[in-house]
Structures are given as C-alpha cells and as structure tokens.
Design a protein around this motif. Structure first.
Motif, short mmCIF file in Angstrom:
data_model
loop_
_atom_site.label_atom_id
_atom_site.label_comp_id
_atom_site.label_asym_id
_atom_site.label_seq_id
_atom_site.Cartn_x
_atom_site.Cartn_y
_atom_site.Cartn_z
N SER A 81 0.85 -1.21 0.00
CA SER A 81 0.00 0.00 0.00
C SER A 81 0.87 1.25 0.00
N LYS A 82 1.90 1.21 0.83
CA LYS A 82 2.82 2.36 0.92
C LYS A 82 3.46 2.60 -0.45
N ASP A 83 3.86 1.52 -1.08
CA ASP A 83 4.50 1.60 -2.38
C ASP A 83 3.55 2.17 -3.43
N MET A 84 2.25 1.95 -3.24
CA MET A 84 1.25 2.45 -4.19
C MET A 84 0.87 3.90 -3.86
N GLY A 85 1.47 4.46 -2.80
CA GLY A 85 1.15 5.85 -2.41
C GLY A 85 -0.13 5.94 -1.60
N LEU A 86 -0.61 4.79 -1.11
CA LEU A 86 -1.86 4.78 -0.33
C LEU A 86 -1.52 4.68 1.16
N ASN A 87 -1.19 5.82 1.73
CA ASN A 87 -0.71 5.82 3.12
C ASN A 87 -1.79 5.43 4.13
N GLY A 88 -3.04 5.73 3.80
CA GLY A 88 -4.14 5.36 4.70
C GLY A 88 -4.30 3.84 4.76
N PHE A 89 -4.25 3.20 3.60
CA PHE A 89 -4.31 1.73 3.58
C PHE A 89 -3.09 1.15 4.31
N ALA A 90 -1.93 1.76 4.06
CA ALA A 90 -0.70 1.29 4.72
C ALA A 90 -0.86 1.38 6.24
N ASN A 91 -1.48 2.48 6.70
CA ASN A 91 -1.71 2.65 8.14
C ASN A 91 -2.66 1.57 8.66
N TRP A 92 -3.76 1.34 7.94
CA TRP A 92 -4.77 0.37 8.38
C TRP A 92 -4.13 -1.00 8.55
N PHE A 93 -3.34 -1.40 7.56
CA PHE A 93 -2.73 -2.73 7.65
C PHE A 93 -1.64 -2.79 8.73
N MET A 94 -0.98 -1.67 8.97
CA MET A 94 0.05 -1.68 10.03
C MET A 94 -0.63 -1.77 11.41
N VAL A 95 -1.77 -1.10 11.56
CA VAL A 95 -2.54 -1.24 12.81
C VAL A 95 -2.96 -2.70 12.97
N GLN A 96 -3.37 -3.31 11.85
CA GLN A 96 -3.78 -4.71 11.88
C GLN A 96 -2.61 -5.62 12.27
N PHE A 97 -1.43 -5.27 11.77
CA PHE A 97 -0.20 -5.99 12.15
C PHE A 97 -0.06 -5.99 13.69
N HIS A 98 -0.23 -4.81 14.30
CA HIS A 98 -0.10 -4.73 15.77
C HIS A 98 -1.17 -5.57 16.46
#
Ligand code: OFO
Length: 180
Positions: free
Chosen positions: A31-48
């Motif tokens: 997601s980060k690589d695609m420039g979608l920082n919100g999606f990147a955040n959501w998945f990182m929260v999910q990681f935690h």
C-alpha cells in the motif's frame, strides 16, 4: 495445566497469528509503495493487533506452565493485484483463522479444559469483529469500483485508524493490558 494436545494446538495458533501479522505487514508495504498511506496505516494497525493476538496466547501458554515452541513463519504473497484483492484475501484469511479458533475450542471442550475455553472466548468475539470490519471495507471498495477519487476517500478514512492494543510486551501482556 494444558494437555499435550492442547499445548500443541495453541503453539500452532501462535504461529498462525504471527503469519497474520506478517501477511498484513506485506499488505502495508505494498500500500505504501502504491502511495496509499491510509491503507498502509490500516494494515500496520492490523499488524499490531495480530502481534497482540499472538503474544496474548504466548503468555497464556506460559501461565499454564506450557512451553512455547516457535515454528517458521510462512512467506506471505509478494504481490497483490489491488487493494480490493488485499481485503478479499484479508477476509479469506480471517475466515480461515475463525475456523482455526473454533477448532481450538472444540479441542478444549474435548479435553475438558475449562480455563482454555474461557480464554478462547475472547478470540471468538474478536473474529466476529474482524470479519465484520473486512466486509465493510470490501463493500466500500466494490462501491467505488476502483475509481481513484473513491479510493482516495477510503484511503483518508483508513488513515484515521489508530492502534488500540498494547504493543510493548517487555513486562508481559497482562501488565501491558493494565496500562491501556
Ligand atoms: Fe486477525 O485475528 Fe488474529 O489472526
């Protein structure tokens, strides 16, 4: 005290939770690589969240006098077709985890392990919430049919998600839960 079978199954589940964390970290990276920082955040929260699921079980095994045994974590996919593909795979994975938790509960019932049955209830409730969240996001993604404007709006919304589980387990999970 845990039966040998119960201990083996709980150790397997710790591995599945660690894989969940790894899978969502992979999705966050893309997601980060695609420039979608919100999606990147959501998945990182999910990681935690997944690390918390794993560590909660890790501590439970230890509290019951069991030996935690860590196995290799499988490699997640290197590439996802789209954010819809990520959430579709997220839901499929969560349905797999739900089955796995249900299976653990059945083992706990068969082993007459009441403490583990009570412990697993938290995971059963958690899975209902996880599948519900994924379904909601999949519906939103289907509605916007890949249109960039719609995706950007969803990205903004997913960027609001904050971590609300403990992340520092150095003093144990229960201690970290107490600090929340
Ligand atoms: Fe996503 O609930 Fe744990 O694995």
């Amino acid at each position: 005290m845990l039966s040998e079978k119960m201990l083996a199954e709980l150790n397997e589940q710790i591995n599945k939770e660690m894989y969940s964390a790894y899978l969502y970290m992979a999705m966050s990276a893309q997601s980060k690589d695609m420039g979608l920082n919100g999606f990147a955040n959501w998945f990182m929260v999910q990681f935690h969240e997944e690390m918390y699921h794993a560590m909660k079980m890790y501590e439970y095994v230890q509290q019951q006098g069991g030996r935690v045994q860590l196995k290799a974590i499988a490699q997640p996919p290197l590439e996802f077709e789209s954010v819809l593909d990520m959430f579709t795979k997220t839901l499929e994975h969560e349905q797999f985890v739900t089955k796995s938790i249900n299976n653990l509960m059945e083992v706990a019932i068969a082993e007459k392990d009441h403490a583990t049955q009570i412990f697993l209830q938290w995971y059963i409730t958690e899975q209902v919430e996880e599948e519900d969240n994924d379904n909601e996001i999949i519906n939103q993604l289907k509605m916007v049919e890949g249109h960039p404007h719609g995706i950007m709006m969803i990205d903004r919304e997913l960027g609001q998600r904050a971590v609300n589980v403990p992340t520092d387990f150095s003093k144990g999970v229960e201690a970290a839960e107490g600090d929340e």
